[in-house]
Design a protein around this motif. Structure first.
Motif, PDB file in Angstrom:
ATOM      1  N   LEU A  95      -0.951  -0.294  13.106  1.00  0.00           N
ATOM      2  CA  LEU A  95      -1.919  -1.155  13.785  1.00  0.00           C
ATOM      3  C   LEU A  95      -1.236  -2.228  14.626  1.00  0.00           C
ATOM      4  CD1 LEU A  95      -4.549  -1.525  10.923  1.00  0.00           C
ATOM      5  CD2 LEU A  95      -4.555   0.054  12.870  1.00  0.00           C
ATOM      6  N   GLY A  96       0.006  -2.575  14.283  1.00  0.00           N
ATOM      7  CA  GLY A  96       0.729  -3.595  15.036  1.00  0.00           C
ATOM      8  C   GLY A  96       1.492  -3.046  16.228  1.00  0.00           C
ATOM      9  N   ASP A  97       1.691  -1.730  16.278  1.00  0.00           N
ATOM     10  CA  ASP A  97       2.463  -1.109  17.358  1.00  0.00           C
ATOM     11  C   ASP A  97       1.932   0.306  17.561  1.00  0.00           C
ATOM     12  OD1 ASP A  97       4.278   0.072  19.071  1.00  0.00           O
ATOM     13  OD2 ASP A  97       6.056  -0.483  17.906  1.00  0.00           O
ATOM     14  N   ARG A  98       1.154   0.485  18.617  1.00  0.00           N
ATOM     15  CA  ARG A  98       0.482   1.770  18.834  1.00  0.00           C
ATOM     16  C   ARG A  98       1.454   2.923  19.020  1.00  0.00           C
ATOM     17  NH1 ARG A  98      -4.176   1.055  23.153  1.00  0.00           N
ATOM     18  NH2 ARG A  98      -2.387   1.694  24.362  1.00  0.00           N
ATOM     19  N   ARG A  99       2.722   2.636  19.340  1.00  0.00           N
ATOM     20  CA  ARG A  99       3.709   3.709  19.505  1.00  0.00           C
ATOM     21  C   ARG A  99       4.295   4.154  18.173  1.00  0.00           C
ATOM     22  NH1 ARG A  99       7.763   0.429  22.642  1.00  0.00           N
ATOM     23  NH2 ARG A  99       6.896  -1.011  21.158  1.00  0.00           N
ATOM     24  N   ALA A 100       4.094   3.351  17.131  1.00  0.00           N
ATOM     25  CA  ALA A 100       4.729   3.602  15.834  1.00  0.00           C
ATOM     26  C   ALA A 100       3.753   4.261  14.852  1.00  0.00           C
ATOM     27  CB  ALA A 100       5.252   2.303  15.248  1.00  0.00           C
ATOM     28  N   VAL A 101       4.344   4.813  13.812  1.00  0.00           N
ATOM     29  CA  VAL A 101       3.588   5.497  12.762  1.00  0.00           C
ATOM     30  C   VAL A 101       3.992   4.890  11.421  1.00  0.00           C
ATOM     31  CG1 VAL A 101       3.364   7.730  11.569  1.00  0.00           C
ATOM     32  CG2 VAL A 101       3.417   7.648  14.054  1.00  0.00           C
ATOM     33  N   ARG A 102       3.072   4.873  10.494  1.00  0.00           N
ATOM     34  CA  ARG A 102       3.345   4.469   9.111  1.00  0.00           C
ATOM     35  C   ARG A 102       3.164   5.699   8.227  1.00  0.00           C
ATOM     36  NH1 ARG A 102       5.312  -0.560   8.712  1.00  0.00           N
ATOM     37  NH2 ARG A 102       4.512  -0.749   6.612  1.00  0.00           N
ATOM     38  N   PRO A 108       0.793  -1.229   0.000  1.00  0.00           N
ATOM     39  CA  PRO A 108       0.000   0.000   0.000  1.00  0.00           C
ATOM     40  C   PRO A 108       0.833   1.290   0.000  1.00  0.00           C
ATOM     41  CG  PRO A 108       0.104  -0.840   2.222  1.00  0.00           C
ATOM     42  CD  PRO A 108       0.893  -1.790   1.345  1.00  0.00           C
ATOM     43  N   TYR A 109       2.080   1.243  -0.470  1.00  0.00           N
ATOM     44  CA  TYR A 109       2.946   2.415  -0.598  1.00  0.00           C
ATOM     45  C   TYR A 109       3.160   3.108   0.738  1.00  0.00           C
ATOM     46  CZ  TYR A 109       1.211   1.370  -5.219  1.00  0.00           C
ATOM     47  OH  TYR A 109       0.836   0.708  -6.358  1.00  0.00           O
ATOM     48  N   GLU A 110       3.581   2.320   1.710  1.00  0.00           N
ATOM     49  CA  GLU A 110       3.826   2.874   3.033  1.00  0.00           C
ATOM     50  C   GLU A 110       5.030   2.210   3.678  1.00  0.00           C
ATOM     51  OE1 GLU A 110       0.254   2.238   5.349  1.00  0.00           O
ATOM     52  OE2 GLU A 110       1.011   0.335   6.092  1.00  0.00           O
ATOM     53  N   LEU A 111       5.687   2.983   4.526  1.00  0.00           N
ATOM     54  CA  LEU A 111       6.834   2.522   5.302  1.00  0.00           C
ATOM     55  C   LEU A 111       6.807   3.235   6.641  1.00  0.00           C
ATOM     56  CD1 LEU A 111       9.630   2.832   2.571  1.00  0.00           C
ATOM     57  CD2 LEU A 111       8.768   0.687   3.531  1.00  0.00           C
ATOM     58  N   THR A 112       7.615   2.737   7.556  1.00  0.00           N
ATOM     59  CA  THR A 112       7.813   3.472   8.802  1.00  0.00           C
ATOM     60  C   THR A 112       8.801   4.609   8.520  1.00  0.00           C
ATOM     61  OG1 THR A 112       9.705   2.143   9.462  1.00  0.00           O
ATOM     62  CG2 THR A 112       7.516   1.370  10.183  1.00  0.00           C
TER      63      THR A 112
END
Length: 173
Positions: free
Chosen positions: A110-117, A72-76
């Protein structure tokens, strides 16, 4: 050289040879100088293309990295950082600009609430798909002085150099 033509580096090399005939390594100095000058001139040639789309090179790099990552054209942000070889502050700055332009969005992981995509928006996907076509045509134009054999030889030699310098993965060293 072979063609009888000279470039700016030939002049610089000649000055060093005249002023310091004792110096060895002028061929290496000339080659590195040519690589640096070519990089500068190529970047300048690309800048005008990006400006047509209201982008700067670093913004293009982020959009292109997201696009080539596949749907879906996304990365951290960390994934982008590995590809960009800049500081985390620089990535944040780029993302802020692209978000203001509506070309990317930050979403909770969605897998890590502290992280952003970081994801391309539909407008970002449409833009990068248009820009990359013009960008590649511009690169072809800038490299038109080199025949296919020269291109292959230069590509092979530069790959060997990059590997020797440790640049074997995105993010390199």
């Amino acid at each position: 050289m072979g063609t009888g033509e000279t470039d700016a580096v030939d002049e610089l090399r000649g000055q060093w040879a005249r002023e310091r005939p004792d110096l060895g390594g002028l061929d290496a100095m000339a080659l590195v100088g040519r690589i640096n000058r070519a990089s500068h001139l190529l970047a300048r040639g690309m800048k005008s293309v990006f400006a047509q789309f209201d982008l700067e090179q670093p913004e293009f790099d982020v959009l292109a990295t997201l696009r080539r990552s596949g749907a879906p054209y996304e990365l951290t942000p960390g994934g982008l950082l590995k590809s960009a070889m800049v500081t985390s502050g620089a990535i944040t700055n780029r993302l802020d600009k692209l978000e203001r332009k509506g070309l990317i969005e930050r979403r909770p992981d969605l897998g890590d609430r502290r992280a952003v995509r970081v994801r391309l928006t539909p407008a970002g996907l449409e833009l990068i798909d248009r820009v990359v076509v013009v960008h590649i045509a511009n690169e072809e134009r800038m490299l038109a002085a080199l025949g296919e054999g020269d291109r292959r030889a230069l590509d092979t030699a530069l790959r060997r150099l990059l590997i020797a310098l440790g640049d074997t993965h995105l993010g390199g060293r």
